[in-house]
Design a protein around this motif. Structure first.
Motif, PDB file in Angstrom:
ATOM      1  N   THR A  13      32.672  37.838  28.442  1.00  0.00           N
ATOM      2  CA  THR A  13      32.718  37.027  29.843  1.00  0.00           C
ATOM      3  C   THR A  13      32.482  38.181  30.664  1.00  0.00           C
ATOM      4  N   LEU A  14      31.018  37.665  31.538  1.00  0.00           N
ATOM      5  CA  LEU A  14      30.946  38.807  33.168  1.00  0.00           C
ATOM      6  C   LEU A  14      31.069  38.310  34.527  1.00  0.00           C
ATOM      7  N   TYR A  15      31.325  39.160  35.610  1.00  0.00           N
ATOM      8  CA  TYR A  15      31.991  38.567  36.416  1.00  0.00           C
ATOM      9  C   TYR A  15      30.616  39.234  37.376  1.00  0.00           C
ATOM     10  N   PRO A  16      30.338  39.510  38.574  1.00  0.00           N
ATOM     11  CA  PRO A  16      30.153  39.811  39.640  1.00  0.00           C
ATOM     12  C   PRO A  16      30.882  41.313  39.938  1.00  0.00           C
ATOM     13  N   PHE A  17      30.354  41.709  40.615  1.00  0.00           N
ATOM     14  CA  PHE A  17      30.959  43.245  41.144  1.00  0.00           C
ATOM     15  C   PHE A  17      31.727  42.953  42.138  1.00  0.00           C
ATOM     16  N   GLY A  18      33.172  42.044  42.007  1.00  0.00           N
ATOM     17  CA  GLY A  18      33.871  41.283  43.314  1.00  0.00           C
ATOM     18  C   GLY A  18      33.962  40.391  43.470  1.00  0.00           C
ATOM     19  N   GLY A  19      33.873  40.222  41.703  1.00  0.00           N
ATOM     20  CA  GLY A  19      33.658  37.971  41.323  1.00  0.00           C
ATOM     21  C   GLY A  19      35.030  38.199  40.983  1.00  0.00           C
ATOM     22  N   LEU A  20      36.398  38.747  40.991  1.00  0.00           N
ATOM     23  CA  LEU A  20      37.280  38.521  40.296  1.00  0.00           C
ATOM     24  C   LEU A  20      38.352  39.788  41.316  1.00  0.00           C
ATOM     25  N   SER A  21      39.787  39.730  41.645  1.00  0.00           N
ATOM     26  CA  SER A  21      40.482  40.950  42.426  1.00  0.00           C
ATOM     27  C   SER A  21      40.385  41.981  40.619  1.00  0.00           C
ATOM     28  N   VAL A  22      40.768  43.094  40.738  1.00  0.00           N
ATOM     29  CA  VAL A  22      41.222  43.699  40.096  1.00  0.00           C
ATOM     30  C   VAL A  22      42.517  43.824  39.220  1.00  0.00           C
ATOM     31  N   SER A  23      43.733  43.493  39.650  1.00  0.00           N
ATOM     32  CA  SER A  23      44.511  42.755  39.262  1.00  0.00           C
ATOM     33  C   SER A  23      44.286  41.908  38.477  1.00  0.00           C
ATOM     34  N   GLN A  24      43.674  40.577  38.535  1.00  0.00           N
ATOM     35  CA  GLN A  24      42.484  39.747  37.861  1.00  0.00           C
ATOM     36  C   GLN A  24      42.534  40.132  37.001  1.00  0.00           C
ATOM     37  N   TYR A  25      41.490  40.986  36.376  1.00  0.00           N
ATOM     38  CA  TYR A  25      40.335  41.385  36.075  1.00  0.00           C
ATOM     39  C   TYR A  25      41.619  42.263  34.366  1.00  0.00           C
ATOM     40  N   PHE A  26      42.364  42.969  34.742  1.00  0.00           N
ATOM     41  CA  PHE A  26      43.694  43.812  34.814  1.00  0.00           C
ATOM     42  C   PHE A  26      44.088  42.731  33.270  1.00  0.00           C
ATOM     43  N   GLU A  27      44.472  41.875  33.739  1.00  0.00           N
ATOM     44  CA  GLU A  27      45.322  41.003  32.791  1.00  0.00           C
ATOM     45  C   GLU A  27      44.561  40.429  32.046  1.00  0.00           C
ATOM     46  N   GLN A  28      43.513  40.319  31.715  1.00  0.00           N
ATOM     47  CA  GLN A  28      42.401  39.924  29.900  1.00  0.00           C
ATOM     48  C   GLN A  28      42.001  41.130  29.083  1.00  0.00           C
ATOM     49  N   ILE A  29      42.820  41.961  29.599  1.00  0.00           N
ATOM     50  CA  ILE A  29      42.502  43.601  28.610  1.00  0.00           C
ATOM     51  C   ILE A  29      43.447  43.880  28.539  1.00  0.00           C
ATOM     52  N   ASP A  30      43.449  44.986  27.213  1.00  0.00           N
ATOM     53  CA  ASP A  30      44.018  45.999  27.197  1.00  0.00           C
ATOM     54  C   ASP A  30      43.527  47.161  26.697  1.00  0.00           C
ATOM     55  N   PHE A  31      42.678  47.391  26.957  1.00  0.00           N
ATOM     56  CA  PHE A  31      41.736  48.381  26.927  1.00  0.00           C
ATOM     57  C   PHE A  31      40.497  48.471  27.522  1.00  0.00           C
TER      58      PHE A  31
END
Length: 351
Positions: free
Chosen positions: A235-253
């Motif tokens: 799942t790809l997002y450009p730099f700044g494509g979503l907030s860092v908090s939104q990114y962290f909601e999608q991962i555990d590692f």
């Protein structure tokens, strides 16, 4: 001489990523300890770019004007962030006058293998030639960064005398800590600026983000989005494509490796991951900055590490919380204590 020490920051404020976040956090703190000025250089390295949002927000919040290309900067302490910004310059027109000049080395002096990261002697010479100071010091930002500085200094004869600061000028990492999930899943991710040096070779990316994983999130994947070379299971997002908090909601590692010819000087993205309640994995040299809070491992070991944590959620939670505790060494309080020692050496002392 003012009642309180004056501190002048010198930098090109248009650099993005962790460095700008680190300087913004530092300005928040130091502006409460001394009289602060912020001086901007128009270097060729960042020509055509705008001021980094993190820095712009900090300056607005602190009501600090950004002084561009001053002919002279005079202060008790001058802090020059990221000397590599001068690597495309032949001159530095600004004159620096200070009791102490500190150059903070956000870019490693040497790359893995020993090649210079940039023309260090040239950049230091430009700064040295433009300064009239009592003391010049180089301030590494991490143990690995310090190793590259010490190795370079031991084999070179710079034009001016430069002492190496005995303590690391670390990134302030005063993040709000998030609780780890009680049910970790094989959800992996990495985030960084999109520069080629930030990414390892494709076979390493394939090892770290396999099809078998439940989720593989790449934030800062601009190059993959341009050329369409990424596997379908990413799942790809450009730099700044979503907030860092939104990114962290999608991962555990958080799994973070760089090009073999480059290495993080600090690794702020890893500190962000730990604070967000994630297990962070990186190369051993980068991990050493974090005293065990980041797991240092080879890419070939990542799958086994992830599997072990998924099978033992209690250990996952325990190790995340332990890692968050170790981030205390990078707190505002820790930086303030050391910075006050520095200010205490100046006429007027700290507030």
């Amino acid at each position: 001489m003012s009642m309180y020490p004056t501190v002048a920051y010198v930098l090109d404020p248009r650099f993005r990523g962790g460095t700008s976040s680190a300087v913004a956090a530092e300005l928040d703190l130091v502006s409460g300890l001394a009289r602060v000025e912020v001086h901007a250089l128009s270097t060729a390295m960042f020509s055509g770019r705008s001021v980094a949002p993190q820095l712009g927000d900090a300056l607005a919040r602190l009501t600090l004007p950004l002084i561009w290309d001053a002919r002279e900067i005079a202060a008790d302490i001058v802090i020059f962030h990221n000397p590599s910004c001068l690597k495309f310059q032949d001159t530095l027109a600004t004159r620096i006058v200070a009791n102490k000049l500190i150059v903070v080395t956000h870019e490693n002096f040497l790359r893995p293998g020993g090649a210079e990261g940039f023309d260090v002697a040239k950049c230091l010479e430009l700064i040295g030639d433009s300064s009239t100071v009592l003391q010049r010091a180089i301030a590494p930002i991490s143990p690995w960064n310090r190793q590259t500085v010490d190795s370079w200094v031991s084999t070179q004869s710079p034009k001016h005398d430069w002492a190496v600061q005995p303590w690391d000028w670390f990134n302030i990492c005063s993040f709000e800590m998030q609780a780890p999930t009680p049910h970790p899943a094989d959800r992996r991710g990495r985030h960084s600026r999109p520069g080629f040096e930030k990414f390892p070779q494709q076979d390493v990316m394939d090892l770290c983000f396999p099809e078998a994983a439940e989720q593989n999130v790449i934030l800062g994947a601009d190059s993959y989005l341009r050329d369409g070379s990424a596997p379908a299971h990413w799942t790809l997002y450009p730099f700044g494509g979503l907030s860092v908090s939104q990114y962290f909601e999608q991962i555990d590692f958080c799994v973070y490796y760089t090009a073999p010819t480059w290495r993080e000087s600090f690794g702020r993205v890893l500190a962000e991951a730990i604070a967000a309640g994630k297990i962070a994995i990186s190369d051993p040299q980068t991990a050493q900055t974090f005293d065990g809070a980041v797991i240092g491992a080879a890419p070939s070991e990542v799958n086994d590490i992830v599997r072990r944590y998924i099978s033992d959620p209690v250990r996952y939670q325990r190790d995340v919380v332990s890692g968050q505790g170790k981030l205390g060494k990078f707190s505002s309080t820790a930086f303030e204590a050391t910075f006050n020692t520095l200010l205490g050496q100046m006429p007027g002392g700290p507030r």
